[in-house]
Each structure stands twice: as structure tokens, then as C-alpha cells.
Design a protein around this motif. Structure first.
Motif, short mmCIF file in Angstrom:
data_model
loop_
_atom_site.label_atom_id
_atom_site.label_comp_id
_atom_site.label_asym_id
_atom_site.label_seq_id
_atom_site.Cartn_x
_atom_site.Cartn_y
_atom_site.Cartn_z
N ARG A 181 0.99 4.11 -2.92
CA ARG A 181 0.73 5.53 -2.65
C ARG A 181 1.93 6.39 -3.04
O ARG A 181 1.77 7.50 -3.52
N ARG A 185 0.83 -1.21 0.00
CA ARG A 185 0.00 0.00 0.00
C ARG A 185 0.87 1.25 0.00
O ARG A 185 0.61 2.20 -0.73
N LYS A 186 1.93 1.27 0.82
CA LYS A 186 2.81 2.43 0.89
C LYS A 186 3.52 2.64 -0.45
O LYS A 186 3.65 3.78 -0.92
#
Length: 125
Positions: A57, A53-54
Motif C-alpha cells: 500500500r 500488505r503495508k
């Protein structure tokens, strides 16, 4: 072992900025349970999801900061229409080793030969 309620756990995950785990906690724990993962495997699974997810993003933010005028990729470049462009060299440039080395890249040519397309595609890579 102390019992921790759901809201407390969500608060801890927020404080640690583990938002992927926080936002999907129940689903991730259910998935780990169905896969019969050990505690160590579950922790690794949760970390993988958080890192993914990081990374996602970070890429989205970098694309916004880059202000690319169009979405272009290397698959969409017509190498046959530009025989002077070496596909192997472009694939090598797409590995971005030149970025890691702090080198610059200069694409030269007359208008309409695909310089912007290649620059955007390499930037997206």
C-alpha cells in the motif's frame, strides 16, 4: 485462557490497524494450521503478511503521489540505442543509495534520448 468470539477479534484487529490480518483472518489461520506452525511461527507468519500488505500500500500511494506520466521500467530501456548511457551506472542508481544519502540526480541530454524513461524507471525502483 479466555474465549474470544470472531467479531471481537476482528474489532481488535481493526483497532490495531492490522487490516491485512483482519481481512484474511480465517484463510491465514487455516494456512498456518495446514503448515502445522507453532504459535510463535503463526504470529511471525501473520506479521509478515501484515508488513507485506503495508509495504504494498505504501508503494501504491507513493506512485500516486509521484504522478508519473507513464509506467516505465529499466527492463524496457533500450541501452543499445543509447550507447552513451552506462547500464552498470543505471543499475547502481537503481539501488537508490543516492536518495538515502540525500543526493540529487540530474539527467542531461537532448530531447528523445530517454531521460524521462530513466527518471520514471529509477523513481519506480
Amino acid at each position: 485462557m479466555m474465549a474470544v468470539d470472531h467479531d471481537t477479534l476482528i474489532g481488535w484487529l481493526s483497532r490495531l490497524k492490522l487490516t491485512a490480518i483482519r481481512d484474511q483472518l480465517d484463510n491465514l489461520l487455516d494456512e498456518a494450521s495446514r503448515a502445522d506452525l507453532t504459535i510463535r511461527e503463526t504470529l511471525a507468519f501473520l506479521c509478515e503478511r501484515e508488513i507485506a500488505r503495508k509495504d504494498e500500500r505504501r508503494i501504491i500511494m507513493a506512485m500516486k503521489i509521484a504522478h508519473f506520466p507513464h509506467a516505465r521500467d529499466l527492463e524496457g530501456f533500450d541501452f543499445e540505442a543509447q550507447p552513451s548511457v552506462d547500464p552498470q551506472q543505471i543499475r547502481e542508481l537503481a539501488t537508490a543509495r543516492w536518495v538515502a544519502n540525500g543526493d540529487a540526480l540530474l539527467l542531461l541530454g537532448p530531447p528523445g534520448v530517454g531521460k524521462s524513461h530513466l527518471a520514471i524507471a529509477l523513481g519506480r525502483e
